[in-house]
Design a protein around this motif. Structure first.
Motif, PDB file in Angstrom:
ATOM      1  N   LEU A 117       0.561  -0.934   0.071  1.00 45.62           N
ATOM      2  CA  LEU A 117       0.070  -0.217  -0.028  1.00 45.62           C
ATOM      3  C   LEU A 117       0.897   0.944   0.108  1.00 45.62           C
ATOM      4  O   LEU A 117       0.622   2.101  -0.906  1.00 45.62           O
ATOM      5  CB  LEU A 117      -0.904   0.260   0.954  1.00 45.62           C
ATOM      6  CG  LEU A 117      -1.855  -1.047   0.778  1.00 45.62           C
ATOM      7  CD1 LEU A 117      -2.748  -0.844   2.685  1.00 45.62           C
ATOM      8  CD2 LEU A 117      -2.945  -0.957   0.110  1.00 45.62           C
ATOM      9  N   VAL A 118       1.624   1.136   0.959  1.00 42.82           N
ATOM     10  CA  VAL A 118       2.583   2.267   1.189  1.00 42.82           C
ATOM     11  C   VAL A 118       3.892   1.906   1.504  1.00 42.82           C
ATOM     12  O   VAL A 118       4.338   1.297   2.224  1.00 42.82           O
ATOM     13  CB  VAL A 118       2.342   3.468   1.887  1.00 42.82           C
ATOM     14  CG1 VAL A 118       3.541   4.017   2.619  1.00 42.82           C
ATOM     15  CG2 VAL A 118       1.008   4.389   1.862  1.00 42.82           C
ATOM     16  N   PRO A 119       4.569   2.097   0.204  1.00 41.45           N
ATOM     17  CA  PRO A 119       6.281   1.491   0.493  1.00 41.45           C
ATOM     18  C   PRO A 119       6.984   2.215   1.062  1.00 41.45           C
ATOM     19  O   PRO A 119       7.287   3.014   1.322  1.00 41.45           O
ATOM     20  CB  PRO A 119       6.954   1.938  -0.229  1.00 41.45           C
ATOM     21  CG  PRO A 119       5.892   1.687  -2.280  1.00 41.45           C
ATOM     22  CD  PRO A 119       4.366   2.492  -1.103  1.00 41.45           C
TER      23      PRO A 119
ATOM     24  N   ARG B  81      10.336   2.240  11.789  1.00 40.99           N
ATOM     25  CA  ARG B  81       8.840   1.443  11.325  1.00 40.99           C
ATOM     26  C   ARG B  81       7.568   2.122  12.696  1.00 40.99           C
ATOM     27  O   ARG B  81       6.389   2.455  11.652  1.00 40.99           O
ATOM     28  CB  ARG B  81       8.230   0.071  12.052  1.00 40.99           C
ATOM     29  CG  ARG B  81       8.739  -0.639  11.639  1.00 40.99           C
ATOM     30  CD  ARG B  81       9.056  -2.437  12.995  1.00 40.99           C
ATOM     31  NE  ARG B  81       7.282  -2.626  12.790  1.00 40.99           N
ATOM     32  CZ  ARG B  81       6.408  -2.977  13.452  1.00 40.99           C
ATOM     33  NH1 ARG B  81       6.932  -2.524  14.649  1.00 40.99           N
ATOM     34  NH2 ARG B  81       5.005  -3.426  13.209  1.00 40.99           N
ATOM     35  N   GLU B  82       8.438   3.210  13.162  1.00 39.87           N
ATOM     36  CA  GLU B  82       7.460   4.201  13.433  1.00 39.87           C
ATOM     37  C   GLU B  82       6.720   5.432  12.289  1.00 39.87           C
ATOM     38  O   GLU B  82       5.616   5.992  11.850  1.00 39.87           O
ATOM     39  CB  GLU B  82       8.142   5.166  14.658  1.00 39.87           C
ATOM     40  CG  GLU B  82       7.852   4.122  15.940  1.00 39.87           C
ATOM     41  CD  GLU B  82       9.435   3.600  15.286  1.00 39.87           C
ATOM     42  OE1 GLU B  82       9.963   3.116  14.963  1.00 39.87           O
ATOM     43  OE2 GLU B  82       9.471   2.608  16.695  1.00 39.87           O
ATOM     44  N   GLU B  83       8.094   5.419  11.332  1.00 43.25           N
ATOM     45  CA  GLU B  83       7.562   6.919  11.043  1.00 43.25           C
ATOM     46  C   GLU B  83       7.121   6.024   9.256  1.00 43.25           C
ATOM     47  O   GLU B  83       5.721   6.693   9.022  1.00 43.25           O
ATOM     48  CB  GLU B  83       9.074   7.311  10.079  1.00 43.25           C
ATOM     49  CG  GLU B  83       9.442   7.999   9.420  1.00 43.25           C
ATOM     50  CD  GLU B  83      10.861   9.325   9.073  1.00 43.25           C
ATOM     51  OE1 GLU B  83      10.302   9.792   8.342  1.00 43.25           O
ATOM     52  OE2 GLU B  83      11.596   8.837   9.617  1.00 43.25           O
TER      53      GLU B  83
ATOM     54  N   ALA C 271       3.284   5.832  10.224  1.00 42.94           N
ATOM     55  CA  ALA C 271       2.413   7.777  10.413  1.00 42.94           C
ATOM     56  C   ALA C 271       2.643   8.091   8.932  1.00 42.94           C
ATOM     57  O   ALA C 271       1.305   8.801   8.540  1.00 42.94           O
ATOM     58  CB  ALA C 271       3.908   8.607  10.541  1.00 42.94           C
ATOM     59  N   LYS C 272       3.901   8.130   8.114  1.00 38.05           N
ATOM     60  CA  LYS C 272       3.447   8.407   6.831  1.00 38.05           C
ATOM     61  C   LYS C 272       2.235   7.584   5.753  1.00 38.05           C
ATOM     62  O   LYS C 272       1.969   7.831   4.731  1.00 38.05           O
ATOM     63  CB  LYS C 272       5.108   7.443   6.359  1.00 38.05           C
ATOM     64  CG  LYS C 272       4.494   7.655   4.746  1.00 38.05           C
ATOM     65  CD  LYS C 272       6.281   7.359   3.619  1.00 38.05           C
ATOM     66  CE  LYS C 272       6.259   7.664   2.503  1.00 38.05           C
ATOM     67  NZ  LYS C 272       7.570   6.519   1.900  1.00 38.05           N
ATOM     68  N   ALA C 273       1.798   6.112   6.259  1.00 37.90           N
ATOM     69  CA  ALA C 273       1.261   5.436   5.461  1.00 37.90           C
ATOM     70  C   ALA C 273      -0.402   6.158   6.248  1.00 37.90           C
ATOM     71  O   ALA C 273      -1.258   5.980   5.188  1.00 37.90           O
ATOM     72  CB  ALA C 273       1.091   4.095   6.225  1.00 37.90           C
ATOM     73  N   ALA C 274       0.100   6.474   7.166  1.00 37.61           N
ATOM     74  CA  ALA C 274      -1.265   7.024   7.807  1.00 37.61           C
ATOM     75  C   ALA C 274      -2.001   8.121   7.330  1.00 37.61           C
ATOM     76  O   ALA C 274      -3.432   8.706   6.628  1.00 37.61           O
ATOM     77  CB  ALA C 274      -1.651   7.989   9.237  1.00 37.61           C
ATOM     78  N   ASP C 275      -1.494   8.452   6.739  1.00 36.63           N
ATOM     79  CA  ASP C 275      -1.228  10.329   6.694  1.00 36.63           C
ATOM     80  C   ASP C 275      -1.658   9.955   4.961  1.00 36.63           C
ATOM     81  O   ASP C 275      -2.596  10.365   4.043  1.00 36.63           O
ATOM     82  CB  ASP C 275       0.585  11.104   6.368  1.00 36.63           C
ATOM     83  CG  ASP C 275       0.745  12.085   7.507  1.00 36.63           C
ATOM     84  OD1 ASP C 275      -0.564  11.767   8.452  1.00 36.63           O
ATOM     85  OD2 ASP C 275       1.882  11.950   7.653  1.00 36.63           O
ATOM     86  N   ALA C 276      -0.651   9.410   3.875  1.00 36.15           N
ATOM     87  CA  ALA C 276      -1.021   8.844   2.590  1.00 36.15           C
ATOM     88  C   ALA C 276      -2.594   8.269   2.444  1.00 36.15           C
ATOM     89  O   ALA C 276      -3.133   8.577   1.188  1.00 36.15           O
ATOM     90  CB  ALA C 276      -0.019   7.972   2.910  1.00 36.15           C
TER      91      ALA C 276
END
Length: 278
Positions: A147-149, A155-157, A160-165
């Protein structure tokens, strides 16, 4: 990642365990609609429904395919298999998907994704782009990578990046499970971790149990209201906490199957409810 990641603990989780009162009934204590399982993976439906019942919920409506529905009723005859009002949904466990809407997925699974809050697990992740309701997703690392490479971040970032995307609450499963919400306009976000008390959860079916637990906690906290994104993160973290503690109880005598985790979750919820009353 510059933000400190807090461990979600017993006092945090207790706040989201809703103990029914004398005036509650099966509708006022939360109804979870479930579309899970398939001819190929019918057991996922049984595990998720069992877990939802064990968390303490007013009703579980199972609206998946015929084969898993028969197994669900054999295990939990109190499950309702006709459509009606629900407070939250669980979709995708034990279902196959592709990056596009898979025509083999039940029409109902597509229909529910724009209504009440939803937990999207496993096969449901393939049609996440069609989800417009407030959502919690529960991927393992391989599923999130599709879903989000990750792109060489911790892992934390990544969570967070996936939640935003994706605009959803991300529950990145693992021995240390991370729960992240999209960044708020103020710049902050809800980001916590839940460290499993046992490594024996690395078995087939435990993810289906986790999805059922989160779905039930979500439904009991969504009666006549839609939780905020922050609350969705807290609800998801509570479900992960219950899952881990249930596994700890299930493992007292050694390795355990996933169904034992579902069964043990009742004792965890009872303890949290008692903590809440103090």
């Amino acid at each position: 990642m510059t933000q400190d990641v807090k461990e979600w603990g017993v006092a945090d989780a207790a706040r989201f365990i809703r103990v029914p009162g004398p005036q509650d009934n099966k509708y006022s204590h939360g109804v979870l609609g479930v579309v899970t399982g398939s001819e190929k993976y019918p057991g996922a439906a049984v595990l998720g429904v069992e877990a939802a019942h064990r968390v303490g919920i007013g009703m579980v409506r199972f609206l998946g395919e015929k084969s898993p529905a028969e197994l669900v009723l054999a295990r939990r005859p109190e499950t309702v298999t006709v459509s009606g009002a629900v407070d939250a949904w669980l979709v995708g466990s034990g279902m196959e998907s592709s990056p596009d809407l898979n025509p083999d997925l039940p029409d109902l699974a597509r229909a529910v994704l724009g209504t009440q809050p939803v937990v999207v697990d496993a096969g449901g992740l393939g049609f996440l782009g069609h989800v417009t309701a407030p959502a919690i997703i529960t991927p393992h690392e391989g599923e999130l990578e599709r879903l989000v490479p990750r792109e060489a971040v911790d892992r934390e970032e990544w969570a967070a990046k996936a939640a935003d995307a994706l605009g959803v609450v991300v529950v990145l499963k693992g021995h240390e499970t991370l729960i992240a919400t999209p960044k708020e306009t103020s710049g902050g976000r809800f980001l916590v971790k839940v460290t499993s008390p046992t490594t024996w959860l690395a078995t087939a079916g435990t993810g289906d149990v986790l999805a059922g637990i989160i779905g039930a906690v979500l439904a009991t906290n969504s009666v006549k209201r839609v939780p905020s994104m922050q609350e969705l993160g807290q609800i998801a973290a509570t479900g992960v906490y219950v899952h881990g503690k249930a596994a700890e109880l299930a493992g007292v005598d050694g390795p355990f199957p996933a169904l034992d985790v579902a069964e043990a979750s009742s004792r965890v919820v009872l303890g949290l409810g008692e903590d809440q009353a103090l």
